[in-house]
Design an enzyme around this catalytic site. Sequence first.
Site, PDB file in Angstrom:
ATOM      1  N   GLU A 116       0.836  -1.197   0.000  1.00 17.94           N
ATOM      2  CA  GLU A 116       0.000   0.000   0.000  1.00 17.94           C
ATOM      3  C   GLU A 116       0.870   1.247   0.000  1.00 17.94           C
ATOM      4  O   GLU A 116       2.103   1.165   0.100  1.00 17.94           O
ATOM      5  CB  GLU A 116      -0.955  -0.027   1.198  1.00 17.94           C
ATOM      6  CG  GLU A 116      -1.900  -1.219   1.168  1.00 17.94           C
ATOM      7  CD  GLU A 116      -2.879  -1.250   2.331  1.00 17.94           C
ATOM      8  OE1 GLU A 116      -2.809  -0.367   3.201  1.00 17.94           O
ATOM      9  OE2 GLU A 116      -3.712  -2.176   2.368  1.00 17.94           O
ATOM     10  N   HIS A 244      -8.792   9.572   3.387  1.00 20.03           N
ATOM     11  CA  HIS A 244      -8.450   8.470   2.481  1.00 20.03           C
ATOM     12  C   HIS A 244      -8.667   8.963   1.057  1.00 20.03           C
ATOM     13  O   HIS A 244      -9.715   9.518   0.739  1.00 20.03           O
ATOM     14  CB  HIS A 244      -9.323   7.248   2.759  1.00 20.03           C
ATOM     15  CG  HIS A 244      -8.760   5.993   2.178  1.00 20.03           C
ATOM     16  ND1 HIS A 244      -8.748   5.754   0.822  1.00 20.03           N
ATOM     17  CD2 HIS A 244      -8.152   4.927   2.751  1.00 20.03           C
ATOM     18  CE1 HIS A 244      -8.168   4.593   0.589  1.00 20.03           C
ATOM     19  NE2 HIS A 244      -7.801   4.064   1.750  1.00 20.03           N
ATOM     20  N   ARG A 291      -0.694   8.768   1.798  1.00 15.25           N
ATOM     21  CA  ARG A 291      -2.079   9.206   1.632  1.00 15.25           C
ATOM     22  C   ARG A 291      -2.248  10.724   1.611  1.00 15.25           C
ATOM     23  O   ARG A 291      -3.106  11.245   0.908  1.00 15.25           O
ATOM     24  CB  ARG A 291      -2.938   8.598   2.739  1.00 15.25           C
ATOM     25  CG  ARG A 291      -3.157   7.118   2.565  1.00 15.25           C
ATOM     26  CD  ARG A 291      -3.954   6.518   3.686  1.00 15.25           C
ATOM     27  NE  ARG A 291      -4.187   5.099   3.442  1.00 15.25           N
ATOM     28  CZ  ARG A 291      -4.800   4.299   4.294  1.00 15.25           C
ATOM     29  NH1 ARG A 291      -5.234   4.766   5.443  1.00 15.25           N
ATOM     30  NH2 ARG A 291      -4.982   3.027   4.004  1.00 15.25           N
ATOM     31  N   HIS A 352     -11.039   9.877   7.148  1.00 13.60           N
ATOM     32  CA  HIS A 352     -10.839   8.442   7.342  1.00 13.60           C
ATOM     33  C   HIS A 352     -10.263   8.083   8.712  1.00 13.60           C
ATOM     34  O   HIS A 352     -10.694   7.123   9.333  1.00 13.60           O
ATOM     35  CB  HIS A 352      -9.905   7.920   6.248  1.00 13.60           C
ATOM     36  CG  HIS A 352      -9.662   6.452   6.271  1.00 13.60           C
ATOM     37  ND1 HIS A 352     -10.682   5.523   6.139  1.00 13.60           N
ATOM     38  CD2 HIS A 352      -8.522   5.728   6.414  1.00 13.60           C
ATOM     39  CE1 HIS A 352     -10.175   4.300   6.192  1.00 13.60           C
ATOM     40  NE2 HIS A 352      -8.862   4.389   6.384  1.00 13.60           N
ATOM     41  N   ARG A 387      -0.564   8.891   9.148  1.00 17.27           N
ATOM     42  CA  ARG A 387      -0.494   7.447   9.387  1.00 17.27           C
ATOM     43  C   ARG A 387      -0.087   6.685   8.138  1.00 17.27           C
ATOM     44  O   ARG A 387      -0.666   6.880   7.071  1.00 17.27           O
ATOM     45  CB  ARG A 387      -1.852   6.931   9.878  1.00 17.27           C
ATOM     46  CG  ARG A 387      -1.913   5.417  10.047  1.00 17.27           C
ATOM     47  CD  ARG A 387      -3.242   4.999  10.633  1.00 17.27           C
ATOM     48  NE  ARG A 387      -4.351   5.156   9.708  1.00 17.27           N
ATOM     49  CZ  ARG A 387      -4.793   4.205   8.896  1.00 17.27           C
ATOM     50  NH1 ARG A 387      -4.199   3.031   8.876  1.00 17.27           N
ATOM     51  NH2 ARG A 387      -5.830   4.425   8.120  1.00 17.27           N
TER      52      ARG A 387
END
Length: 532
Positions: A116, A244, A291, A352, A387
């Site tokens: 990811e 997100h 992100r 998110h 994060r």
Amino acid sequence: MQKTDFLVVGSGIAGLTYALKVAERCPDKKVTVITKTREDETNTKYAQGGVAVVNDLENDSFEKHIDDTLIAGDGLCNEKIVEIVVKEGPERVNEIIEWGANFDRNPDGDFALGKEGGHSEFRVIHHKDITGKEIERALLEAIRKRPNIEVITHCFVVDLITQHHLGYLVTKSTLDIECFGVYVLNLQTNRIEKILSRITLLATGGNGQVYRTTTNPVIATGDGVAMVYRAKGRIENMEFIQFHPTALYESDVNPSFLITEAVRGDGGILRNKNGEDFMHKYDKRLSLAPRDIVARAIDSEMKITGTEHVYLDCRHMDIDKFIHHFPNIYEKCKSIGIDVTKDMIPVAPAAHYSCGGIKTDEWGHTSIRNLFACGECASTGLHGANRLASNSLLEAMVFAHRSFLKAVVEIDGTSFKDDVPDWDASGTTAPKEMILITQSLKELKQIMSDYVGIVRTNTRIQRALRRLDILHEETEELYEKTAVSPQLCELRNLITAGYLIVKSAAFRKESRGLHFNTDYPFKCELVQNIIL
């Protein structure tokens, strides 16, 4: 009145992991888990992607995972905490597998690893695209086998009980604030009750519902953060709200359906309305950049093209592999007329994850005695300003374990506070106009989305503060006059969470990680954690 040795508020991965461990270690003590809806209705259940953990030491390493986390956190991670979580993670994952959680494996029996955004290696273990739901299932089955655990559903925590409720003056400067339990609204009897506890753990999840568009379920109303702030506990780094990048775009749908980052990890490409692959303009890592970068890139493309979404192109991907790995995403798209083999998926950023929250130490202690916090409601120091994808479930497991280690030792030095008064509802009346609550909630979501979203300015932040002051004043007046309801409590908590986000954003005179202020476009190394 009820009494319990260990009280757990929240039934997601953090709360249930902790409850299982203390119940096993202390079979003679009572463990009570309370949740405001069903026992499985948690943020955990909606986690799609997986758990980032190093288990292939031939191709990966703890050092790489640590570096990836620090890079994503943009200089604000606590390096000691990052090392703790990464190195203790594999053992915690093995425990959850022993409790019955299943993760996808290759034909040779090894974990099927995903990659990811922000990760340098394939290290994300998963159960198709419903990893959180699988973990929640396994934990609840294990919980039901422990006779000293009681799970109470439909029980809304109104406030933490501290010296304040005994008539003492409690301020931010008070050094020995202590938690004696909680006042709860029993939604089945509609009465306020008190639960006294010797040790309390808050695992109440996030606050995504403060925004108009979010992937969080409707229960994510910042309850734990708001309660600790009212109790004069320490809150940290609330300005870092992770959006997100790829939530399925559906007008006026709440919550938004998440299109996991793993789709991009398997080859999905972001394109604008003209079909152009645009991520090369923003980052060399393209669609798998961290992100915060991808969300801002999408936000920029939407503004440039005047659209409300961009697209995720999966048409070139192996359809059989796609359906095997992402069956729920495939079915969801199909249900609204999107054939992923022929159509691009419309996506837009959605609130998110909260990287800040209740400030804790390396053992889950908060600034309030006998009160622990873990999971999304806590600020452990792992995430910093942003994060790293799939680190959250790992963090919850590690800190549930570390909180357990301290709680089972410290409980022997605690006792029940028997002189806690009953809830005083005198002078309140039943609410006559629910529109006062629903309209205030709409206003809050609009204020936060329009002024304190992915991109911020000083003017927007100050305007948000003024609007929130009015909403806070009106809601507190309503709270004093009317009987407590879950809708009013959630509104009150969301306004508090929104205020903390905006106030922290106002203090941060720089752009870093998830906080991007065009009036301060550069990072300032002198600015560190914002503690309220």
